[in-house]
Design a protein around this motif. Structure first.
Motif, PDB file in Angstrom:
ATOM      1  N   UNK A 176       0.825  -1.205   0.000  1.00  0.00           N
ATOM      2  CA  UNK A 176       0.000   0.000   0.000  1.00  0.00           C
ATOM      3  C   UNK A 176       0.860   1.255   0.000  1.00  0.00           C
ATOM      4  N   UNK A 177       1.928   1.249   0.787  1.00  0.00           N
ATOM      5  CA  UNK A 177       2.835   2.392   0.804  1.00  0.00           C
ATOM      6  C   UNK A 177       3.476   2.592  -0.560  1.00  0.00           C
ATOM      7  N   UNK A 178       3.906   1.499  -1.171  1.00  0.00           N
ATOM      8  CA  UNK A 178       4.527   1.576  -2.493  1.00  0.00           C
ATOM      9  C   UNK A 178       3.553   2.130  -3.529  1.00  0.00           C
ATOM     10  N   UNK A 179       2.297   1.684  -3.475  1.00  0.00           N
ATOM     11  CA  UNK A 179       1.282   2.165  -4.405  1.00  0.00           C
ATOM     12  C   UNK A 179       1.010   3.647  -4.194  1.00  0.00           C
ATOM     13  N   UNK A 180       0.944   4.076  -2.943  1.00  0.00           N
ATOM     14  CA  UNK A 180       0.698   5.489  -2.648  1.00  0.00           C
ATOM     15  C   UNK A 180       1.843   6.361  -3.147  1.00  0.00           C
ATOM     16  N   UNK A 181       3.063   5.928  -2.921  1.00  0.00           N
ATOM     17  CA  UNK A 181       4.223   6.679  -3.394  1.00  0.00           C
ATOM     18  C   UNK A 181       4.200   6.772  -4.922  1.00  0.00           C
ATOM     19  N   UNK A 182       3.844   5.687  -5.575  1.00  0.00           N
ATOM     20  CA  UNK A 182       3.780   5.681  -7.036  1.00  0.00           C
ATOM     21  C   UNK A 182       2.724   6.664  -7.539  1.00  0.00           C
ATOM     22  N   UNK A 183       1.575   6.684  -6.902  1.00  0.00           N
ATOM     23  CA  UNK A 183       0.518   7.624  -7.289  1.00  0.00           C
ATOM     24  C   UNK A 183       0.999   9.059  -7.101  1.00  0.00           C
ATOM     25  N   UNK A 184       1.639   9.325  -5.962  1.00  0.00           N
ATOM     26  CA  UNK A 184       2.114  10.681  -5.689  1.00  0.00           C
ATOM     27  C   UNK A 184       3.174  11.121  -6.685  1.00  0.00           C
ATOM     28  N   UNK A 185       4.016  10.208  -7.109  1.00  0.00           N
ATOM     29  CA  UNK A 185       5.075  10.568  -8.046  1.00  0.00           C
ATOM     30  C   UNK A 185       4.565  10.693  -9.480  1.00  0.00           C
ATOM     31  N   UNK A 186       3.744   9.748  -9.909  1.00  0.00           N
ATOM     32  CA  UNK A 186       3.326   9.705 -11.310  1.00  0.00           C
ATOM     33  C   UNK A 186       2.067  10.507 -11.599  1.00  0.00           C
ATOM     34  N   UNK A 187       1.254  10.730 -10.611  1.00  0.00           N
ATOM     35  CA  UNK A 187      -0.023  11.443 -10.803  1.00  0.00           C
ATOM     36  C   UNK A 187      -0.084  12.675  -9.915  1.00  0.00           C
ATOM     37  N   UNK A 188       1.003  13.397  -9.874  1.00  0.00           N
ATOM     38  CA  UNK A 188       1.117  14.550  -8.986  1.00  0.00           C
ATOM     39  C   UNK A 188       0.013  15.574  -9.239  1.00  0.00           C
TER      40      UNK A 188
END
Length: 69
Positions: free
Chosen positions: A15-27
């Protein structure tokens, strides 16, 4: 079916990895989402404050707006 500590730890990591990915790629998307949430919160607060004040007529409002021109 029970969840073991190992499964729970792995799920949290995913879940943390997915959240970080969303924050980075879908800023931009995330920023827009946060702005909208903050605006909604401000509207709720303004409505609550407005409910606690006296009612003013439409004419009084427009008279005040016209006086500021």
């Amino acid at each position: 079916m029970s969840v073991t500590l190992s499964d729970e730890t792995r799920l949290k990591a995913l879940l943390k990895e997915a959240l970080v990915e969303v924050l980075e790629q879908r800023r931009e998307w995330f920023s827009a989402l946060m702005v909208e949430a903050l605006e909604d919160s401000a509207f709720v607060q303004a409505i609550k404050e407005g409910e606690a004040t006296e009612i003013v007529s439409r004419e009084e409002i427009f008279a005040l707006l016209g006086a500021k021109r």
